[in-house]
Design a protein around this motif. Sequence first.
Motif: not given
Length: 170
Positions: A4, A21, A120, A148, A166, A169-170
């Motif tokens: 990240k 991102k 993503l 992502i 993944t 992660q956000y």
Amino acid sequence: MDFKEKIRVIEDFPQPGIRFKDITTLLKDGKAFRAAIDEMAEQLKDKEVDLIVGPEARGFVVGTPLAYALGVGFIPVRKAGKLPAETVETAYSLEYGKDKLAIHKDAIQPGQRVLIVDDLLATGGTVNATLNLVRQLKAEVAGAAFVIELTYLNGREKLPDLDIFTLVQY
Ligand code: 5GP
């Protein structure tokens, strides 16, 4: 490695309210790029896939080194009109916009195990369209993998039958 830390967040791109991102900052760091692909390969090596299928353009950037690391083939999925041989197509919508994706008709033999790879996962529209294409070619779907995941867009919930990996992660 803290991946990240290597991913840059750009506010209001490509539209107001979107926090984009940006993986170019991860890609330009050779050690981090290799570590990200190696980590994904390690997590996915037991899936016994025959092929990786990646949608343009960032699905190529992540999908091809992952295919190389796993020693499997890579199949490009492109915007309609770009692939030279006979294709099948599907319409799809994404986080911001609409389009049509295509795959070569002879890219996958019925029953081959494929892993869908992109940079993503947002709403899941792109991976869903790619699923549509590989299912038209009667592939067996081993799952999908992304660098992502934007968990707040709930893409995973729209794909309950898909095994999704993944990295961050956000
Ligand atoms: P989805 O179809 O899941 O809504 O959106 C995912 C697709 O849009 C991927 O192909 C991805 O490359 C692109 N995308 C959407 N948002 C972002 C973002 O914030 N950063 C990056 N790098 N790609 C994004």
